[in-house]
Design an enzyme around this catalytic site. Sequence first.
Site, PDB file in Angstrom:
ATOM      1  N   ASN A 109       1.066  -1.181  -0.488  1.00  0.00           N
ATOM      2  CA  ASN A 109       0.471  -0.196   0.032  1.00  0.00           C
ATOM      3  C   ASN A 109       0.410   0.953  -0.232  1.00  0.00           C
ATOM      4  O   ASN A 109       1.033   2.427  -0.601  1.00  0.00           O
ATOM      5  CB  ASN A 109      -0.633   0.108   0.403  1.00  0.00           C
ATOM      6  CG  ASN A 109      -1.953  -0.943   1.164  1.00  0.00           C
ATOM      7  OD1 ASN A 109      -3.127  -1.597   2.379  1.00  0.00           O
ATOM      8  ND2 ASN A 109      -2.375  -1.594  -0.132  1.00  0.00           N
ATOM      9  N   LYS A 124      -1.589   4.978   8.510  1.00  0.00           N
ATOM     10  CA  LYS A 124      -2.726   4.404   8.601  1.00  0.00           C
ATOM     11  C   LYS A 124      -4.177   4.333   9.711  1.00  0.00           C
ATOM     12  O   LYS A 124      -3.433   3.560  10.437  1.00  0.00           O
ATOM     13  CB  LYS A 124      -3.465   2.704   7.490  1.00  0.00           C
ATOM     14  CG  LYS A 124      -4.028   2.181   6.858  1.00  0.00           C
ATOM     15  CD  LYS A 124      -4.172   1.055   6.614  1.00  0.00           C
ATOM     16  CE  LYS A 124      -3.935   1.369   5.101  1.00  0.00           C
ATOM     17  NZ  LYS A 124      -3.552  -0.630   4.533  1.00  0.00           N
TER      18      LYS A 124
END
Length: 495
Positions: free
Chosen positions: A242, A247
């Site tokens: 990613n 996150k």
Amino acid sequence: MKIFIPVVFFFIGLSVCANDYFVATDGSDSNNGQSVDTPFKTITKAISVIQPGDVIYVRGGVYPNSSTITISKSGTPADTCFLLAYSNERPVLDFSGTSFGSRGIKLTGSYWHIKGFDFIKAGDNGMQISGGGNNLIEFCSFYENKDTGLQISSGAHDNTILNCDSYYNADPTDYGDADGFAPKLDVGTNNRFIGCRAWGNCDDGWDGYMRGATNVTTILENCWTWGNGYLKDGTNPGSQANGNGFKMGGGDNSNSQNLTHHFFLSNCVAFYNKAKGFDQNNNVGTMQLLNCTGYKNLSANYRIKKELVSGETLTVKNCVSFDGKTELGSFAVEATNSWMAPFSLTEDDFITLDTSGVSAPRKADGSLPDVQFVHLASGSDLINSGTEVGLPFLGSAPDLGAFEYDPNTGINLSKLDKDLVVYFSGNNLNIHNYQSDKEAKLRLYNLNGQMLFESIIQGQSVQLTPGILNNGVYLVELENQESRLVSKVVKSNFN
């Protein structure tokens, strides 16, 4: 001027009857382990005899391990268990002999203080805190493991990760899960990261993705993350990697269960990540970003657009975004961010955008290295322009971004005044084109921020003798009631 000094106390009990045990690469598990002359050979042996309040000291060197070290014993609120590097030495726990999927350290106990280790090349996590609580992991590094460097799961709660690094972790063959730090899945609440760095991990720097838990809180203070989504050699391992900096949560099936991970970040920095710097993913819990800085993250510096569940809030205040997108939903509670009026952010607002030193060794006490990257330059309109949010600040109001401008140590952050002429002639310092009708204070600094000379001047042309100085680059500051000007000046044999 308001100065708030936060103090974090870690109350760690030490029994008056505590025993010390020693581990060394040249030791033997048939020794009694009770002196530096009769050390155990393995940490596993030391753990087998430790009681609450005892201390295990591990000598420097490389300790090969072919299996997971499990720590299931617990200390107590009054008597912590200690696993410490010995006397500033640095033990390296090498788990390259473990099979793929095997963790390095699995900590299921509580009330441990683990300090001063490198955890490397495990077949899975370098360390997993699983179900434990009230542990302190300090001044440790986790690198080149085949999954997340340090993961917190199975309800683990109230753990503090202090001054730790996690980098170059990668999980072949899909490269989709190895983060720097991961308080995720079925993690417990009130885990805190302070002064930590995560870089070059193939997935994310921090990952708070949820599965099997909800309504948990994670707190990050003064943490840096960069270059995630890539392998150690800088190559892109593919779309499964990613590459987000922070996150902040999410859940399966676009978080159809509305799992909430309450993420609180302050004075954090994200840059050069393959995707987003500060990423909501699909978290619908409360998120608070105070005095954070995002720079040149490929997809966006900040992306928090999905509506939250009722009663949860997004707060973004005193944050900086430069050379990257900022995408916030209309529900965001914002104040004095760099993308809001009246600010107009340019490269001149920073001392430097050169990232040199961000991965430098930590100081002896484990704290972050001193860098100038994305620190504000003197004269920036982001200085003293923020909103009070309960964080420490210097001056009349908080600055914007992760680093507070300090005129005592950061005078070289200032912009140059094109009309000011400053030069050495021998040991004399000459200043020309200063406004003659205004009295000013002159200070001379070296590049380490040390003040060498101070004087009051007035007049368009002034000559001063600050003393005998070595050849090199210096900084001259002129400050009056209206402004502060700074100019570099070089002293050499040719002056």
